[in-house]
Design a protein around this motif. Structure first.
Motif, short mmCIF file in Angstrom:
data_model
loop_
_atom_site.label_atom_id
_atom_site.label_comp_id
_atom_site.label_asym_id
_atom_site.label_seq_id
_atom_site.Cartn_x
_atom_site.Cartn_y
_atom_site.Cartn_z
N GLY A 58 0.81 -1.21 0.00
CA GLY A 58 0.00 0.00 0.00
C GLY A 58 0.84 1.25 0.00
O GLY A 58 1.91 1.31 0.62
N GLY A 59 0.36 2.30 -0.70
CA GLY A 59 1.11 3.54 -0.73
C GLY A 59 0.32 4.67 -1.36
O GLY A 59 -0.90 4.60 -1.52
N VAL A 60 1.04 5.71 -1.75
CA VAL A 60 0.46 6.89 -2.35
C VAL A 60 0.13 6.62 -3.82
O VAL A 60 0.83 5.87 -4.49
N ARG A 61 -0.94 7.23 -4.31
CA ARG A 61 -1.27 7.12 -5.74
C ARG A 61 -0.67 8.30 -6.50
O ARG A 61 -0.72 9.44 -6.03
N THR A 62 -0.11 8.01 -7.66
CA THR A 62 0.46 9.05 -8.51
C THR A 62 -0.09 8.92 -9.93
O THR A 62 -0.65 7.88 -10.30
N ASP A 63 0.11 9.98 -10.72
CA ASP A 63 -0.23 9.89 -12.14
C ASP A 63 1.01 9.48 -12.93
O ASP A 63 2.05 9.11 -12.34
N LEU A 64 0.95 9.52 -14.24
CA LEU A 64 2.05 9.03 -15.07
C LEU A 64 3.23 9.98 -15.11
O LEU A 64 4.28 9.63 -15.64
N ASP A 65 3.08 11.18 -14.53
CA ASP A 65 4.21 12.09 -14.37
C ASP A 65 4.78 12.02 -12.96
O ASP A 65 5.58 12.87 -12.58
N ALA A 66 4.36 11.01 -12.19
CA ALA A 66 4.81 10.79 -10.81
C ALA A 66 4.32 11.88 -9.86
O ALA A 66 4.85 12.04 -8.76
N ARG A 67 3.27 12.62 -10.25
CA ARG A 67 2.68 13.61 -9.35
C ARG A 67 1.70 12.93 -8.40
O ARG A 67 0.91 12.09 -8.82
N VAL A 68 1.75 13.30 -7.14
CA VAL A 68 0.81 12.77 -6.16
C VAL A 68 -0.57 13.36 -6.45
O VAL A 68 -0.71 14.57 -6.69
N VAL A 69 -1.59 12.51 -6.43
CA VAL A 69 -2.93 12.96 -6.80
C VAL A 69 -3.91 12.75 -5.65
O VAL A 69 -3.70 11.92 -4.76
N THR A 70 -5.00 13.50 -5.70
CA THR A 70 -6.10 13.36 -4.76
C THR A 70 -7.03 12.24 -5.24
O THR A 70 -6.87 11.72 -6.34
N PRO A 71 -8.03 11.86 -4.43
CA PRO A 71 -8.98 10.84 -4.89
C PRO A 71 -9.69 11.21 -6.20
O PRO A 71 -10.11 10.32 -6.94
N ALA A 72 -9.80 12.49 -6.51
CA ALA A 72 -10.42 12.92 -7.76
C ALA A 72 -9.44 12.83 -8.93
O ALA A 72 -9.83 13.08 -10.07
N GLY A 73 -8.17 12.48 -8.64
CA GLY A 73 -7.17 12.41 -9.69
C GLY A 73 -6.47 13.73 -9.95
O GLY A 73 -5.68 13.85 -10.90
N THR A 74 -6.72 14.73 -9.13
CA THR A 74 -6.11 16.05 -9.29
C THR A 74 -4.71 16.06 -8.69
O THR A 74 -4.53 15.70 -7.52
N ALA A 116 6.00 11.67 -6.07
CA ALA A 116 6.37 10.49 -5.29
C ALA A 116 6.82 9.38 -6.23
O ALA A 116 6.32 9.29 -7.36
N ALA A 117 7.74 8.57 -5.76
CA ALA A 117 8.25 7.46 -6.58
C ALA A 117 8.79 6.38 -5.68
O ALA A 117 9.11 6.59 -4.51
N GLY A 118 8.92 5.18 -6.25
CA GLY A 118 9.49 4.05 -5.51
C GLY A 118 8.44 3.29 -4.72
O GLY A 118 7.23 3.35 -5.00
N GLU A 119 8.88 2.58 -3.71
CA GLU A 119 8.00 1.71 -2.95
C GLU A 119 6.99 2.48 -2.11
O GLU A 119 6.02 1.89 -1.61
N LEU A 120 7.18 3.77 -1.94
CA LEU A 120 6.18 4.61 -1.30
C LEU A 120 4.89 4.65 -2.10
O LEU A 120 3.81 4.83 -1.55
N THR A 121 4.99 4.46 -3.40
CA THR A 121 3.80 4.54 -4.26
C THR A 121 3.16 3.16 -4.38
O THR A 121 3.82 2.17 -4.67
N GLY A 122 1.86 3.09 -4.17
CA GLY A 122 1.16 1.82 -4.21
C GLY A 122 0.92 1.35 -5.63
O GLY A 122 0.58 2.14 -6.51
N LEU A 123 1.09 0.05 -5.85
CA LEU A 123 0.87 -0.52 -7.18
C LEU A 123 0.34 -1.94 -7.12
O LEU A 123 -0.56 -2.31 -7.86
N PHE A 124 0.87 -2.75 -6.21
CA PHE A 124 0.64 -4.20 -6.26
C PHE A 124 -0.61 -4.61 -5.48
O PHE A 124 -0.93 -4.04 -4.43
N TYR A 125 -1.27 -5.65 -6.03
CA TYR A 125 -2.41 -6.29 -5.37
C TYR A 125 -2.26 -7.80 -5.52
O TYR A 125 -1.98 -8.30 -6.62
N HIS A 126 -2.38 -8.51 -4.42
CA HIS A 126 -2.40 -9.98 -4.39
C HIS A 126 -1.03 -10.61 -4.64
O HIS A 126 -0.71 -11.64 -4.04
#
Length: 468
Positions: free
Chosen positions: A409-425, A432-442
């Protein structure tokens, strides 16, 4: 609170992602003022990156496994950011050039067991990695920054919170040094690259669940990954991604305190728990697709106690010891009963388990170079490949536990590595980059953690430099 320094860029974290961001930014903007924050002292810099062997899911022609994005979509049940995965696929060749041009040498050495790093069927192609492991990446990129005017590498410095302008744009970081006092580092842009929360028992317990305190760390550097980046970003309303109750855990030799003492070369043997009972299909897939599941199973359901048992047929595999990263040799004995006593297991119980396994092994040729189809019959759990009887002394064994490597689990970013809000803003000026950013499930399809850290660190640094 006084502002002690004004920077163009502050990077929180000194691992692969943070260093890639800082180097990219520094090279794009000559004369820029940059600070890279590291909680550890200089000699321990680099976080998790410093300690990893850093397998890379690439071929010798520097191409990524093009099937990986589809595999991510499949194993995550469609939850993973597919466009993020596709971008990683496209950017890997540039990332490899980035580190090689700055002094990191890639090597492709023979590995004794089949893997699927190339995508498709299991192969024996040599997997890639940096010579010297992740430490080589840390030292090479740090050296670039050390000789760049205007760059401050600030050790023993903790990030406490982000500061924002009246309009809500990030404009600095409050930090605490060794004197315990808080100061503010003003910055036009901030990159969070300080790892997950595997070093925080409190956060692990909150998200992953009970028994988190029993998880040893796979390496000392990740003790400093305390979830600071996740906490600071969420305080500003950042969205999250990744499976928060899942971790990447690996089976390690519990006799040693050395870092990254992982057992990869278990193909020819079996796993048993503290009751000397098998609990996993050791031949379900190649080692790269099962070692995480085995580690998680040991922690979640086997009371953090397991044993790998094999015989002389494993010892006869050329180079097998290179897939056992412990600095302590396996226990050896001439009988299964003696081996059980050396490992602290009930001898009669282990003899019974091995006898039942041996009797269930079907015909076929034992071949670690491929999924050989040599399976057990009528045994639960089965062994779907490489089921060869353990009947040839000497017998060997290693006591295992599960060690945490990173959190999902981690922070969500867009494709420019910008941290985004739940609305995607995008939150202005926050990356943010690296393992701080969430990506994996299962499941974590392996040999990609360092690659994605470097790649999206590069992307964050490049975007911030362009906007500046």
């Amino acid at each position: 609170m006084k502002t002690v320094q004004e920077y163009d860029l502050v990077v929180v974290g000194h691992g692969a992602a943070g260093l890639a961001a800082a180097v990219t930014y520094a090279e794009a903007r000559e004369g820029a003022r940059i600070a890279v924050l590291e909680r550890a002292p200089r000699e321990e810099r680099g976080g998790a990156t410093r300690w990893t062997g850093a397998f890379l899911r690439v071929t010798e022609d520097r191409t990524f496994d093009h099937e990986w994005p589809e595999r991510m979509r499949r194993v995550s049940g469609g939850l993973a950011d597919y466009e993020y995965c596709r971008l990683l696929d496209r950017e890997v060749p540039t990332t490899l050039r980035f580190i090689e041009e700055r002094g990191v040498r890639l090597v492709f050495e023979e590995f004794p067991f089949a893997h699927t790093f190339d995508g498709g069927p299991a192969t024996m192609h040599p997997p890639g990695r940096p010579e010297g492991g992740g430490k080589a990446i840390v030292e090479a990129l740090s050296a670039v920054l050390e000789r760049t005017p205007g760059v401050d590498l600030r050790y023993r410095t903790e990030a406490v919170r982000l500061t924002v302008s009246d309009e809500g744009a990030v404009d600095g970081v409050v930090v605490r040094g060794t004197d315990g006092l808080l100061v503010r580092l003003a910055a036009r842009d901030v990159v969070l690259a300080c790892g997950g929360f595997e070093g925080s028992v409190e956060m692990l317990t909150r998200y992953v669940g009970p028994k988190a305190c029993d998880l040893p760390l796979i390496a000392p550097g990740i003790a400093n990954n305390r979830g600071d980046g996740l906490r600071m970003a969420m305080e500003l309303g950042a969205d999250t991604a990744g499976q928060f109750d899942m971790i990447h855990a690996e089976p390690v030799d519990r006799r040693t305190s050395s870092a990254d003492a992982v057992i990869y070369g278990y193909t020819g043997g079996i796993f048993v728990n503290g009751r000397a009972e098998r609990f996993y299909d050791e031949g379900r897939d190649t080692w790269d697709n099962t070692f995480e599941h085995i580690g998680f199973e040991i922690w979640r359901n086997q009371d953090q106690e397991a044993y790998w048992i094999a015989d002389a047929k494993t010892l006869a595999i050329p180079g097998w010891e290179s897939a056992v990263l412990s600095d302590v040799p396996p226990e050896r004995a001439d009988t299964i009963g003696d081996l059980a006593r050396r490992l602290g297991l009930d001898a009669e119980a282990l003899e019974k388990t091995v006898a039942e396994f041996n009797a269930a092994c079907g015909p076929g040729e034992f071949d670690v170079r491929r999924l050989d189809g040599k399976a057990t019959t009528g045994l639960t759990p089965p062994k779907s490949n490489w089921a060869t009887p353990l009947d040839t002394p000497p017998f060997i064994g290693i006591p295992l536990t599960a060690a945490i490597t990173f959190t999902y689990g981690g922070v969500r970013t867009d494709l420019d590595a910008r941290v985004v809000t739940p609305a995607g803003t995008p939150i202005p000026h926050l990356y943010a980059a690296g393992e701080l950013t969430g990506l994996f499930y299962h499941e974590y399809p392996p040999a990609t953690s360092v690659l994605r850290s470097l790649t999206f660190g590069r992307i964050a640094g490049a975007h911030a430099a362009r906007q500046a």
